[in-house]
Enzyme design. Structure first.
Site, short mmCIF file in Angstrom:
data_model
loop_
_atom_site.label_atom_id
_atom_site.label_comp_id
_atom_site.label_asym_id
_atom_site.label_seq_id
_atom_site.Cartn_x
_atom_site.Cartn_y
_atom_site.Cartn_z
N GLU A 81 0.85 -1.33 0.04
CA GLU A 81 -0.02 -0.08 -0.02
C GLU A 81 0.89 1.30 0.05
O GLU A 81 1.83 1.25 0.86
CB GLU A 81 -0.83 -0.08 1.16
CG GLU A 81 -1.84 1.12 1.23
CD GLU A 81 -2.78 1.29 2.45
OE1 GLU A 81 -2.61 0.69 3.42
OE2 GLU A 81 -3.68 2.48 2.54
N ARG A 307 5.43 -12.55 9.81
CA ARG A 307 6.25 -11.36 9.45
C ARG A 307 7.50 -11.15 10.36
O ARG A 307 7.79 -12.01 11.06
CB ARG A 307 5.27 -10.19 9.56
CG ARG A 307 4.47 -10.03 11.04
CD ARG A 307 3.42 -8.95 11.02
NE ARG A 307 3.78 -7.88 10.61
CZ ARG A 307 3.41 -6.76 9.87
NH1 ARG A 307 2.27 -7.08 9.06
NH2 ARG A 307 3.60 -5.65 9.62
N LYS A 317 4.48 0.92 9.83
CA LYS A 317 4.46 2.20 9.31
C LYS A 317 4.04 3.26 9.95
O LYS A 317 4.37 4.18 9.73
CB LYS A 317 3.86 1.90 7.82
CG LYS A 317 4.74 1.32 6.55
CD LYS A 317 3.69 1.46 5.54
CE LYS A 317 3.37 0.20 4.96
NZ LYS A 317 2.57 0.01 3.75
P1 ATP Z 1 3.13 -2.09 8.30
O1 ATP Z 1 2.42 -3.28 9.06
O2 ATP Z 1 4.39 -2.07 8.42
O3 ATP Z 1 2.31 -0.97 8.22
P2 ATP Z 1 1.72 -3.05 5.96
O4 ATP Z 1 1.39 -4.71 6.08
O5 ATP Z 1 0.61 -2.42 6.27
O6 ATP Z 1 2.91 -2.97 6.64
P3 ATP Z 1 1.61 -3.30 3.06
O7 ATP Z 1 2.03 -2.15 2.28
O8 ATP Z 1 0.35 -3.69 3.12
O9 ATP Z 1 2.21 -2.80 4.55
O10 ATP Z 1 2.91 -4.75 2.95
C1 ATP Z 1 2.88 -5.07 1.78
C2 ATP Z 1 3.36 -6.69 1.66
O11 ATP Z 1 4.44 -6.61 2.72
C3 ATP Z 1 2.27 -7.22 2.28
O12 ATP Z 1 2.08 -8.42 1.56
C4 ATP Z 1 2.68 -7.43 3.84
O13 ATP Z 1 2.18 -8.85 4.13
C5 ATP Z 1 4.45 -7.58 3.68
N1 ATP Z 1 4.83 -7.22 5.05
C6 ATP Z 1 4.55 -6.18 5.66
N2 ATP Z 1 5.49 -6.02 6.72
C7 ATP Z 1 5.95 -7.22 6.82
C8 ATP Z 1 6.91 -7.85 7.66
N3 ATP Z 1 7.26 -7.02 8.89
N4 ATP Z 1 7.49 -9.10 7.52
C9 ATP Z 1 7.24 -9.59 6.41
N5 ATP Z 1 6.26 -9.16 5.42
C10 ATP Z 1 5.81 -7.85 5.76
MG MG Z 2 -1.08 -3.44 5.03
#
Ligand code: ATP
Ligand code: MG
Length: 609
Positions: A81, A307, A317
């Site tokens: 995102e 994760r 984020k």
């Molecule tokens: P955050 O929780 O840090 O705000 P998010 O999951 O909202 O991150 P996205 O942009 O939705 O951020 O993530 C894109 C992809 O990266 C998704 O498939 C998510 O599952 C993966 N991802 C995000 N954070 C992690 C992490 N800490 N370890 C592994 N994969 C991750």
């Molecule tokens: Mg997300």
């Protein structure tokens, strides 16, 4: 349908365990055996067998699906995102998705899940593309946006309404939340649940036409308010949001929820394996419900993995944005940030991050990885590749009294003792030099072998020098050392075979380039920031950035481009910061030389032995 994972991969194991499993995993073909990671495996397993090939439960599923003909080719995607910069957790996901596509001859899409215009920005889109490329992956022509599918998603919402499977609800967000029930109690039907299809079609069209204000109406799926899965209790599919979108502008004032966009986007793109993190496990029944109830062109399946969490680090984020906005760091790319742009500015090579992702592996249960393991992976690459240079961070003047005034010699110094092909460079040597202040002690204790009055040491690749006199200022602070050199020791060895116990780095004072050096440490002082009810920001490390001015570097360092990490001999790895100007060079300390992870491993093995 899918192959169940081997029992050994289940359960709540720490990364050390993951690691062992990886090391002993089944053999699978892999084009790029990871030498860096292998060094660790060998270290841990105490053996010298060939590098282990990558495997994990997701790769096993993919391999079985291809072998048994459920798919001809594998198609994955990385779906950020664009509401922030990518971090090291995303790097794990990128390495997994693009890595699988590469290893199995498939493809991986980059898709922006841009369904919430309030938080999304073009700046983030651009940064994400830069970061994915920098990490070493290429989506080729497969760049997509969920917003490309807004019209199709709208049609599918209409399809659900016509089938009696979706309705417009006038309840407020708060009322919807309150009527959802709990894990032990069913929810309550909305009074608007039984509207006719015609009425719903009319209302939904008017939502799109902009007749209703934000928050007044939503479109909900009509599934089951008593479903054991909370996500199946008539989830919201669309909300009214009068917001400009970075890509669709003001074409829309209703936007699909992430859950309504994600799976269908996968289906449109023919994604075979939709790999996401564990928090989406509870959303899988809904993901499947949409796929089953809509005329989608393909049937992707969702798989969840753990994760990445790191000690001394936050990876959400939301918190990273606060660190930036509240001025705790220099920006998203601050060298202390776990963002990919921060790690890059810090001097971490992409290869080190990829190797780290391999070492961490892919598990089904959450765990916390020690940040020292990331640092180890990075050092492992830098030790092989970083050019060695001389720099003095806390300078003390040395005057070589018997060295001719005005004479300059070009000393030949190896660029990397680990890699002969890196060649040598010429470093100017003259009568006045800078050495490190803590390489001298006036009254040395027993185990201090460096410079002291009356003692002889080696200046690396130059000469043996002996200290004869200490010059102090009025306060008794050492200002200068008067020394002599032995002209027969040029290059750093004595023809008479006499030995010295220390070798120091140095910089010629007349040729030295002044520099600012920023010493970086962990951003947080606690391995688990904000744990035990503490305020997260109270755990910030006040020493996370220590700025040293008045440092000196050898002339060739001035040419080191931003992004190229060098080793300042005996001090650590450093790289030029983009803040550098022609007048003032700025260096970031990437890492010290000391590898604490190997030590942690040894302790861990003792604990579990
Ligand atoms: P955050 O929780 O840090 O705000 P998010 O999951 O909202 O991150 P996205 O942009 O939705 O951020 O993530 C894109 C992809 O990266 C998704 O498939 C998510 O599952 C993966 N991802 C995000 N954070 C992690 C992490 N800490 N370890 C592994 N994969 C991750
Ligand atoms: Mg997300």
């Amino acid at each position: 349908m899918q192959k169940s994972p081997s029992a050994g991969r289940e359960g709540d194991f720490l990364f050390r365990e993951t690691h062992r499993h990886l090391g002993r995993g089944p053999v699978r073909s892999c084009e790029t055996p990871n030498v860096g990671a292998y060094a660790i495996f060998a270290h841990m397993n105490n053996d010298t067998s060939p590098p282990p090939e990558r495997s994990d439960f997701i790769r096993e599923i993919v391999a079985a699906d291809l072998r048994e003909g459920r798919h001809d080719t594998v198609v994955t995607r990385f779906p950020p995102e664009p509401n922030g910069y990518l971090h090291i957790g995303h790097a794990k996901s990128i390495c997994l998705n693009f890595g699988i596509a590469e290893e199995f001859g498939g493809r991986c899409h980059l898709r922006f899940d841009d369904t919430n215009p309030v938080k999304e920005e073009q700046e983030y889109i651009d940064a994400i593309e830069t970061d994915v490329r920098w990490l070493g992956f290429d989506w080729g022509e497969y760049l997509f946006y969920a917003s490309d599918y807004f019209e199709q998603l709208y049609e599918w919402a209409v399809h659900l309404i016509e089938a009696g499977k979706a309705y417009v609800d006038d309840l407020s967000a708060e009322e919807i939340r309150q009527s959802r029930g709990t894990l032990t109690e069913p929810g309550m039907d909305s009074p608007y649940r039984d509207r006719s299809a015609d009425e719903n079609l009319d209302l939904f069209a008017r939502m799109r036409a902009g007749e209703f204000p934000n928050g007044s109406h939503v479109l909900r799926a009509k599934i089951d308010m008593a479903a054991p899965h909370m996500n199946l209790r008539d989830p919201v599919l669309y909300r009214v949001m009068h917001e400009e979108h970075p890509r669709t502008g003001d074409a829309w004032c209703i936007y699909p929820m992430y859950d309504f966009a994600h799976g269908q986007s996968d289906a449109i793109e023919g994604i075979t394996h939709s790999i996401c993190t564990l928090e989406f496990q509870d959303h899988r029944p809904l993901y499947d419900w949409f796929i089953e109830n809509l005329p989608v062109p393909s049937r992707p399946r969702q798989y969840e993995f753990a994760r990445l969490n790191l000690t001394y680090t936050v990876l959400s984020k939301r918190w990273l944005l606060r660190l930036v906005n509240e001025g705790h760091v220099r920006g998203w790319d601050d060298p202390r940030m776990p963002t990919m742009s921060g790690l890059r500015r810090r001097g971490f090579p992409a290869e080190g991050i990829r190797n780290f992702a391999t070492m961490v592996g892919v598990a089904r249960a959450d765990s916390v990885v020690e940040v020292e393991m990331l640092e180890h992976a990075v050092r492992d690459v830098l030790n092989r590749t970083a050019l060695r240079r001389f720099a003095v961070l806390d300078p003390l003047k040395v005057v070589i009294e018997n060295y001719p005034e005005g004479q300059v010699e070009e000393m030949e110094v190896p660029n990397n003792p680990e890699d002969e092909s890196a060649g040598t460079r010429r470093v100017p040597f003259s009568r006045e030099l800078w050495i490190e202040r803590d390489d001298f002690m006036e009254e040395p204790p027993k185990k201090f072998f460096r410079l002291a009055p009356g003692r002889e040491v080696r200046l690396r690749s130059a000469y043996f020098v002996t200290c004869h006199e200490v010059v102090k200022d009025a306060d008794g602070r050492v200002m200068e050392l008067r020394c002599t050199y032995d002209p027969d020791t040029r290059g750093g060895a004595a023809p008479d075979g006499r030995k010295v116990k220390a070798t120091l780095h140095w910089v010629s004072a007349a040729h030295a380039i002044p520099a600012e050096v920023r010493l970086y440490n962990h951003l947080f002082a606690s391995p688990f920031p904000g744990a035990e009810g503490r305020e997260l920001f109270d755990d910030l490390n006040p020493e996370s950035e220590v700025v040293r001015e008045g440092c000196f570097v050898e002339p060739s360092v001035a040419d080191a481009p931003v992004g190229q990490t060098v080793q300042f001999e005996r001090l650590g790895y450093f790289c030029a910061d983009p803040d550098s100007t022609a007048k003032a060079v700025v260096f970031n300390r990437t890492l010290t030389l000391k590898d604490t992870w190997a030590k942690l491993q040894a302790q861990g093995r003792q604990d579990t032995a």
